[in-house]
Enzyme design. Structure first.
Site, PDB file in Angstrom:
ATOM      1  N   GLU A  56      -4.005  -2.275   1.401  1.00 27.90           N
ATOM      2  CA  GLU A  56      -3.292  -2.656   0.172  1.00 27.90           C
ATOM      3  C   GLU A  56      -1.814  -2.615   0.510  1.00 27.90           C
ATOM      4  OE1 GLU A  56      -0.999  -2.731  -2.381  1.00 27.90           O
ATOM      5  OE2 GLU A  56      -1.747  -1.081  -3.628  1.00 27.90           O
ATOM      6  N   CYS A  72       3.501  -1.603  -6.604  1.00 24.78           N
ATOM      7  CA  CYS A  72       3.118  -2.882  -6.001  1.00 24.78           C
ATOM      8  C   CYS A  72       2.811  -3.952  -7.036  1.00 24.78           C
ATOM      9  CB  CYS A  72       1.900  -2.690  -5.102  1.00 24.78           C
ATOM     10  SG  CYS A  72       2.164  -1.515  -3.770  1.00 24.78           S
TER      11      CYS A  72
END
EC number: 1.2.1.19
Length: 474
Positions: free
Chosen positions: A246, A280
């Site tokens: 990720e 994010c």
């Protein structure tokens, strides 16, 4: 304050170089912690490998009971965890208590249940005289690398599915924000069998590389930057390890003429600046249709300028500091580069604040162009850009014109348009008329250079398993 490593069920001092851990709200050193030595990394991995022989064969019920005990223990120590996270990360204390700790506890409880609910293709005679069945088995030793923006939450996202599936884990939190992971280690040692969960401390180049490159590590799970992901992929490629990545994002927020502008402005205020924008999925790349562009810029300017910066322990604080001095310098450089462009308007913010701590003022940059670095690159700070667009095709093309593919949102009252765009946006998650909402039951993960693999949900659990075919002749 807990500063020891957890190796094979025992809390031990690190034997490597000592590293300072800072309070970003003051810039002061909280304490110094010794890194794990290469020998300690090896010991942790070998302990995990040894424990896997038994842990990997335990029943889902037994593993679930351990996860539920850990969830209960975190909940019982919620205030201490929140204070450590706030002190080490600069997060407003009330945000950690009210938002993050409950979500962390829920992740462990969800995977405790999910461990008992894995399903697969029905067993049967797909070849005459032979019975086939599918197994989902654990992988082995998992090396998990957690980031500094949500240290405890990301540790939970990695530990819960890996342990639920029957793997053993060696986790390394960021050397910038290790305190809650080390506290978690102290609780876990009395819950899990020795070696099932090991917690190390140290930098990537001294501990992370040794850990991820270890021959007994079968899988590496990372939440971090694209550059760190690239490094780990190169580092582990010769051993063909499974990886789970990720790697950040640059979320487009598409606001159409028919959107509720007050809701959109409030959404960006909340979801673009939570955790000082160090997220994010932060709502940081705004596209506003021409008919409402000026109105949205004005509303956003008022909303963003009203954010209250302050000490993490102050209940009225909405925005804390950035995580480190190095990151403050990166965010400052990105904004200065944008400000140097003649077409950029600084609506509010645009610079770091005076005084102690690593604070950067909440910033709104208007009139950004698609090709600008501020639109194309992840800043990972309290910085939002806004760009005008004309029509659906143009904004879809611009939104997908990014190396990132983690999260996006569409703000419109047109249900058909919402469905069209959500089907064509190249992002792991698309929200409609909201942003940033996460639940344990739904997957979180990206595409393109945002990585692959899913956190949370049954899909996340499956990522930590191997699919095997068993065939019996009769």
């Amino acid at each position: 304050m807990q500063y020891q490593l957890l190796i094979n069920g025992v809390l031990v001092d690190g034997e490597g170089e000592r590293q300072s851990v800072y309070n970003p709200a003051t810039g002061e050193v909280i304490l110094e912690i010794a890194e794990a030595s290469p020998a300690q990394v090896d010991a942790a991995v070998l302990a995990a490998d040894s424990a896997f022989a038994e842990w990997g064969q335990t029943t889902p019920k037994a593993r679930a009971e351990c996860l539920l005990k850990l969830a209960d223990s975190i909940e019982q120590n919620a205030l201490e965890f929140a204070r450590l996270e706030s002190q080490n990360c600069g997060k407003p204390l009330h945000c950690v208590i009210n938002d993050e700790i409950p979500a962390i506890v829920d992740v462990f409880r969800f995977f405790a249940g999910a461990a008992r609910c894995l399903s697969g293709l029905a067993a049967g005679e797909y070849l005459e005289g032979h019975t086939s069945m599918i197994r989902r088995d654990p992988i082995g030793v998992v090396a998990s690398i957690a980031p500094w923006n949500y240290p405890l939450m990301m540790a939970a996202w990695k530990l819960a599915p890996a342990l639920a599936a029957g793997n053993c884990v060696v986790i390394k939190p960021s050397e910038i924000t290790p305190l809650t992971a080390l506290k978690l280690a102290a609780l876990a040692k009395d819950i899990f069998p020795p070696g099932v969960l090991n917690v190390l401390f140290g930098r990537g180049q001294t501990v992370g590389d040794v850990l991820t490159g270890h021959e007994k590590v079968r899988m590496v799970s990372l939440t971090g930057s694209i550059s760190t992901g690239e490094h780990i992929l190169r580092h582990t490629a010769p051993a063909i390890k499974r990886t789970h990545m990720e790697l950040g994002g640059k979320a487009p927020v598409i606001v159409f003429d028919d959107a509720d502008l007050d809701a959109a402005a409030q959404g960006v205020r909340t979801f673009g600046f939570y955790n000082a924008g160090q997220d994010c999925t932060a709502a940081c790349r705004i596209y506003a249709q021409r008919g409402i562009y000026d109105a949205l810029v004005e509303k956003l300017g008022n909303a963003v300028s009203s954010l209250k910066m302050g000490a993490p322990e102050d209940e009225s604080t909405e925005l804390g500091p950035l995580s480190s001095l190095a990151h403050l310098k990166r965010v400052t450089a990105a904004v200065e580069e944008a400000k140097a462009l003649s077409h950029i308007r600084v609506i509010t913010g645009g610079s770091q604040t005076e005084g102690k701590g690593y604070y950067f003022a909440p910033t709104l940059l208007a009139d950004a162009k698609q090709e600008d670095a501020i639109v194309q690159r992840e800043v990972f700070g309290p910085v939002v850009s806004i760009t005008v667009f004309d029509d659906e095709d143009q904004v879809l093309r611009w939104a997908n014109d990014s190396r990132y593919g983690l999260a996006s949102s569409v703000w419109t009252q047109d249900v058909g348009r919402a469905h069209r765009l959500s089907a064509r946006l190249q992002y792991g998650c698309t929200w409609i008329n909201t942003h940033f909402m996460l639940v344990s039951e739904m997957p979180h993960g990206g595409q393109k250079q945002s990585g692959y693999g899913k956190d949370m949900s049954l899909y996340g659990l499956e990522d930590y398993t191997l699919v095997r075919h068993i065939m019996v002749k009769h």
